[in-house]
Design an enzyme around this catalytic site. Structure first.
Site, short mmCIF file in Angstrom:
data_model
loop_
_atom_site.label_atom_id
_atom_site.label_comp_id
_atom_site.label_asym_id
_atom_site.label_seq_id
_atom_site.Cartn_x
_atom_site.Cartn_y
_atom_site.Cartn_z
N SER A 15 -3.05 -7.66 2.99
CA SER A 15 -3.34 -7.53 4.43
C SER A 15 -3.67 -8.90 5.02
O SER A 15 -3.33 -9.20 6.16
CB SER A 15 -4.49 -6.56 4.66
OG SER A 15 -4.12 -5.27 4.25
N ARG A 73 -1.99 -6.26 -8.33
CA ARG A 73 -0.96 -7.27 -8.09
C ARG A 73 -1.08 -8.40 -9.10
O ARG A 73 -0.21 -8.64 -9.88
CB ARG A 73 -1.13 -7.88 -6.68
CG ARG A 73 -0.72 -6.99 -5.56
CD ARG A 73 -1.36 -7.42 -4.25
NE ARG A 73 -2.80 -7.26 -4.30
CZ ARG A 73 -3.59 -7.36 -3.26
NH1 ARG A 73 -3.10 -7.67 -2.08
NH2 ARG A 73 -4.88 -7.17 -3.38
N LYS A 103 -15.92 -7.28 5.04
CA LYS A 103 -14.83 -8.17 5.44
C LYS A 103 -14.80 -8.22 6.95
O LYS A 103 -15.24 -7.27 7.60
CB LYS A 103 -13.47 -7.59 5.03
CG LYS A 103 -13.25 -7.41 3.55
CD LYS A 103 -11.91 -6.73 3.36
CE LYS A 103 -11.55 -6.61 1.89
NZ LYS A 103 -10.26 -5.95 1.70
N HIS A 128 0.84 -1.22 0.00
CA HIS A 128 0.00 0.00 0.00
C HIS A 128 0.87 1.26 0.00
O HIS A 128 0.59 2.23 -0.71
CB HIS A 128 -0.86 0.08 1.27
CG HIS A 128 -1.88 -1.00 1.45
ND1 HIS A 128 -1.97 -1.73 2.61
CD2 HIS A 128 -2.88 -1.44 0.65
CE1 HIS A 128 -2.99 -2.58 2.51
NE2 HIS A 128 -3.55 -2.44 1.33
#
Ligand code: ADP
Length: 174
Positions: free
Chosen positions: A128, A90, A41, A17
């Site tokens: 994360s 990514r 989430k 990030h």
């Protein structure tokens, strides 16, 4: 003046990030790292904790600001006068999600452009979720997150293991 919003959950912020935000800060006059308060989430850090960890990461960068937000990202962009949403890519699955989200956002707010920055190759695997999983098992995440985040993760998992709250971690996704 071009203002960009870099939105995300940042649960917690990691070097992938940080790399995207710093590169965006070289392209745009101002970058607002926008911490979404209630994503779909399971989170380990509260919105306030996530904001504090992000603020600490960008303390030395005068054109990067941190704000919490809720609701639609495009509405937040209009509120703060941002013309651009920055996202990081990514892997191919990121592309698919971002592509769909970009088209939906463009339908809602044609005045806002989405800009995707490709991850630095050393951060390709980093998410994360990976950080949380490794940290929850006592692994070393010091190459993945800044020292203050490592400290916060250790404190968080120590607290969770005392109160036996670890089981919900299994279903976490990034
Ligand atoms: P979200 O909840 O919106 O998926 P995240 O906090 O997981 O938010 O990530 C915020 C943004 O940072 C997303 O655009 C995501 O693709 C990007 N990102 C996450 N990890 C990396 C990484 N290792 N390299 C580059 N970009 C990343």
């Amino acid at each position: 003046m071009v203002k960009a919003v870099f939105p995300g959950s940042f649960d917690p912020i990691h070097y992938g990030h940080i790399d995207i935000a710093l590169r965006a800060a070289q392209l745009f006059d101002e970058v607002i790292v926008a911490v979404y308060d209630r994503p779909l989430k399971n989170l380990i850090f509260s919105p306030e904790e996530r904001i504090t960890l992000v603020e600490e990461a960008f303390r030395d960068y005068p054109n990067i600001h941190v704000m919490g937000y809720s609701g639609l990202t495009v509405d937040f962009c209009h509120q703060v006068g941002a013309q651009v949403i920055v996202r990081g890519l990514r892997v191919f699955s990121d592309f698919e999600n971002e592509f769909r989200m970009a088209l939906a956002n463009h339908r809602l707010a044609p005045d806002i452009e989405m800009v995707m920055l490709i991850t630095n190759e050393e951060h390709t695997f980093l998410s994360s979720t990976t950080v949380r999983e490794i940290a929850s098992l006592g692994g070393d995440v010091t190459t993945m997150v800044p020292p203050h985040v490592d400290k916060a993760l250790k404190a968080c998992f120590a607290r969770m293991s005392q109160t036996q709250q670890m089981s919900h971690l299994k279903s976490l996704r990034d």
